[in-house]
Design an enzyme around this catalytic site. Structure first.
Site, mmCIF file in Angstrom:
data_model
loop_
_atom_site.group_PDB
_atom_site.id
_atom_site.type_symbol
_atom_site.label_atom_id
_atom_site.label_comp_id
_atom_site.label_asym_id
_atom_site.label_seq_id
_atom_site.Cartn_x
_atom_site.Cartn_y
_atom_site.Cartn_z
ATOM 1 N N ASP A 3 27.607 -1.667 -46.404
ATOM 2 C CA ASP A 3 27.472 -2.715 -45.393
ATOM 3 C C ASP A 3 28.814 -3.010 -44.731
ATOM 4 O O ASP A 3 29.845 -3.044 -45.401
ATOM 5 C CB ASP A 3 26.938 -3.977 -46.102
ATOM 6 C CG ASP A 3 26.809 -5.169 -45.195
ATOM 7 O OD1 ASP A 3 25.859 -5.212 -44.404
ATOM 8 O OD2 ASP A 3 27.669 -6.081 -45.271
ATOM 9 N N GLU B 188 27.212 1.589 -42.356
ATOM 10 C CA GLU B 188 26.762 0.630 -41.344
ATOM 11 C C GLU B 188 27.985 0.278 -40.504
ATOM 12 O O GLU B 188 28.790 -0.575 -40.875
ATOM 13 C CB GLU B 188 26.193 -0.643 -41.975
ATOM 14 C CG GLU B 188 25.511 -1.505 -40.933
ATOM 15 C CD GLU B 188 25.934 -2.974 -40.874
ATOM 16 O OE1 GLU B 188 25.406 -3.707 -40.025
ATOM 17 O OE2 GLU B 188 26.803 -3.403 -41.657
HETATM 18 C C1 NOJ Z 1 25.554 -6.645 -42.005
HETATM 19 C C2 NOJ Z 1 24.187 -7.024 -42.463
HETATM 20 O O1 NOJ Z 1 23.262 -6.099 -41.945
HETATM 21 C C3 NOJ Z 1 23.921 -8.433 -41.992
HETATM 22 O O2 NOJ Z 1 22.601 -8.817 -42.251
HETATM 23 C C4 NOJ Z 1 24.908 -9.352 -42.652
HETATM 24 O O3 NOJ Z 1 24.739 -10.657 -42.137
HETATM 25 C C5 NOJ Z 1 26.338 -8.893 -42.403
HETATM 26 N N1 NOJ Z 1 26.508 -7.500 -42.647
HETATM 27 C C6 NOJ Z 1 27.280 -9.633 -43.294
HETATM 28 O O4 NOJ Z 1 27.096 -9.196 -44.605
#
Ligand code: NOJ
Length: 569
Positions: free
Chosen positions: A213, A255
């Site tokens: 993430d 991501e």
């Molecule tokens: C990316 C995640 O997809 C999102 O849902 C989240 O709020 C942020 N990262 C922070 O962790």
């Protein structure tokens, strides 16, 4: 606590590139199925729905965070990375999920928000109260809130600064997301080791991969913008080296919501690989742009920038996910056009994006939905579905933030859409009851009963994709067309790149974004005289002419996937 090791998939050792052929499904534990009637989905509930996902043709699950958390950011605010939130179940149930999924030849990927923790994490509590203790340096502390001036704010709706003052330590701490999510200090070797240990922990529990993430934001520097800094890439290379060494066949997914060349960087290189997959953030908004602008040009341009990736790397292609449809990486002109088409009510916007589900975005148009899915399933990379989109679930823009599109899965027309037996008032979020998307109308049970439903269509397209390895393993070459609304590319696969002995196949994919029927001429260099037939019904189509071009007519917002027969010598 000891656990029986979950079974590993026989295919893992045999097919290290399984992720290039797989169809993925993002499923939020909280939203999918409530097995104990407490109003929240849970792991046992997800296990009970694996048969449905297997029937649909899903090969791998991506499960957003289910760890201990105060749930102020949908679980991305983690207070303990190695445990399961009791509301969702236990570690034993999680290993059972992995085992049961593997029994169905389905893989399980977890989601790891490694960049930050919740402020409730014990590390942060110790860091703020004991600056000289073992966790004193786990976060990014400063006496001023002026460091890193080039770092942009991501959650612009709720945060005014990337720094927050902690009254206990009497210093500022850095945060890229909500102020209750302090960023970890990756300059600290103990933090880096803790991250490697967490990845190992879950891989030892049998998971087949990890979504990393917010991966661009690990390191900051005084001059940089804190996105994909060299030290961040170095560290990801280290994670990859550990996975390749200790857990071969498991994967990492980036991501990284960035511009094309910056996202590509998260694949690393042939010699120094980083992630096996990266979400295709550049392509996603441009699919939506093409649908309404009726122009294929922007997609053509971005495809040219994203086709060169290292050997073995694969794009993770998606239309929607649990976040807003982000518009951060498009031009201002573009963004305004997208807001006008898709978020005409300010309630539909969130940060720099649109917090709506696929079906409402496309105004419930079956033609647009099929066209969008046809792209999802034939672009280079592997498709990621978002739970509920296979039945065209709606959203609820009256709910705050991204909860608008995280409502309970709609299984039946019964109480709580068959998601839970709890008192409806107890549900973690209400089920969708809007005029068009009411769970009475939109649910799995009723779509199973209609052979022409979206659910059956999606299942069919998944199976057609899986029957043709070129979609997962082949190259993509954009073709010249005579119509600005038409995108055409050829997927070319020479065969037997895996031990499964897949045969070679070349497929011509054509998509019309025009809002009325069109005729188009497409130049397919190297295929003069090739026969063609439709991959869905097998019907013969015109052969490619001696001049290497083919003329096709397409209905409003429609597409073809055509097998290309032998080329004429
Ligand atoms: C990316 C995640 O997809 C999102 O849902 C989240 O709020 C942020 N990262 C922070 O962790």
């Amino acid at each position: 606590m000891t656990f029986t090791a979950p079974i590993t998939l026989p295919g893992l050792a045999l097919d290290p590139q399984w992720y290039r052929r797989a169809v993925f499904y993002e499923v939020m534990v909280r939203s999918f199925y409530d097995s104990n009637g407490d109003g929240s989905g849970d792991i046992a509930g997800l296990i009970s729905k694996l048969d449905y996902l297997q029937w649909l043709g899903i090969d791998a699950l991506w499960i957003p965070p289910f760890f201990n958390s105060p749930l102020r950011d949908g679980g991305y605010d983690v207070s303990d990375f190695t445990s399961v939130l009791p509301e969702f179940g236990t570690l034993e149930e999680f290993t059972e999920l992995v085992t049961k999924a593997h029994e169905r030849n389905m893989r399980v990927l977890i989601d790891y928000p490694l960049n930050h923790t919740s402020d409730q994490h014990d590390w942060f509590q110790q860091s703020r109260s004991d600056p000289d203790g073992p966790y004193g340096d786990y976060y990014v502390w400063s006496d001023t809130d002026e460091r890193y001036p080039n770092v942009r704010i991501i959650f612009v709706d709720s945060e005014e600064s990337n720094w927050a003052f902690d009254p206990v330590r009497r210093q500022f701490y850095f945060h890229r997301f909500f102020s209750h999510q302090p960023d970890l200090n990756f300059e600290n070797p103990a933090v880096r080791q803790a991250v490697l240990d967490t990845v190992s922990h879950w891989m030892n529990m049998g998971v087949d991969g990890v979504r990393l993430d917010a991966i661009p934001y690990l390191f900051e520097s005084d001059d940089g913008n804190g996105e994909g800094e060299p030290k961040t890439h170095e560290f990801i290379k280290g994670i990859r080296a550990m996975v390749d060494r200790d857990f071969p066949g498991r994967i990492l997914i980036a991501e990284a919501n960035q511009w094309p060349q910056e996202v590509v960087a998260f694949f690393g290189t042939d010699d120094e690989p980083e992630c096996h997959m990266a979400f295709n953030f550049p392509v996603m908004p441009r699919i939506f742009y093409s649908l309404r602008s009726q122009h294929a040009g922007e997609l053509v341009r971005v495809l040219a920038e994203t086709t060169e990736v290292p050997r073995g790397a694969a794009w993770a292609v998606f239309l929607r996910n649990h976040d807003e449809l982000t518009l951060e990486m498009v031009s201002e002109e573009y963004r305004q056009a997208m807001y006008g088409w898709y978020a005409y009510d300010p309630r539909m916007r969130s940060n720099v994006g649109i917090r709506r589900r696929l079906a409402p975005l496309l105004d419930n148009s079956r033609a647009e939905t099929e066209l969008a899915h046809a792209l999802l399933f034939s672009l280079e990379g592997s498709p990621f579905l978002y739970y509920g989109d296979e039945i065209g679930m709606g959203d609820n823009i009256w709910l705050p933030d991204r909860d608008s599109s995280r409502t309970p899965m709609q299984w039946t027309p019964d109480r709580n859409a068959g998601f839970s037996t709890a008192d409806p008032g107890k549900l973690f979020l209400p089920v969708v009851q809007s005029l068009v998307y009411n769970y009475n109308l939109v649910n799995v049970e009723s779509q199973l009963a209609q052979s022409r439903s979206l659910l059956h269509w999606v299942r069919n397209v998944i199976h057609v994709r899986k029957a043709h390895p070129t979609f997962g393993l082949g190259t993509l070459r954009v073709l010249k067309t005579s119509h600005e609304s038409v995108l055409a590319f050829v997927r070319e696969y020479a065969g037997s790149e895996t031990q499964f002995g897949d045969s070679a196949e070349n497929v011509l994919c054509v998509f019309s974004f025009a809002h009325n029927p069109v005729a188009v001429q497409i130049e397919i260099e190297g295929y003069a005289g090739s026969t063609t037939f439709d991959l869905f019904g097998g019907g013969d189509f015109p052969s490619v002419g001696d001049d290497g071009s083919i003329t096709l007519t397409l209905g409003t917002q429609s597409f073809y996937w055509l097998h290309l027969g032998d080329r004429r010598p």
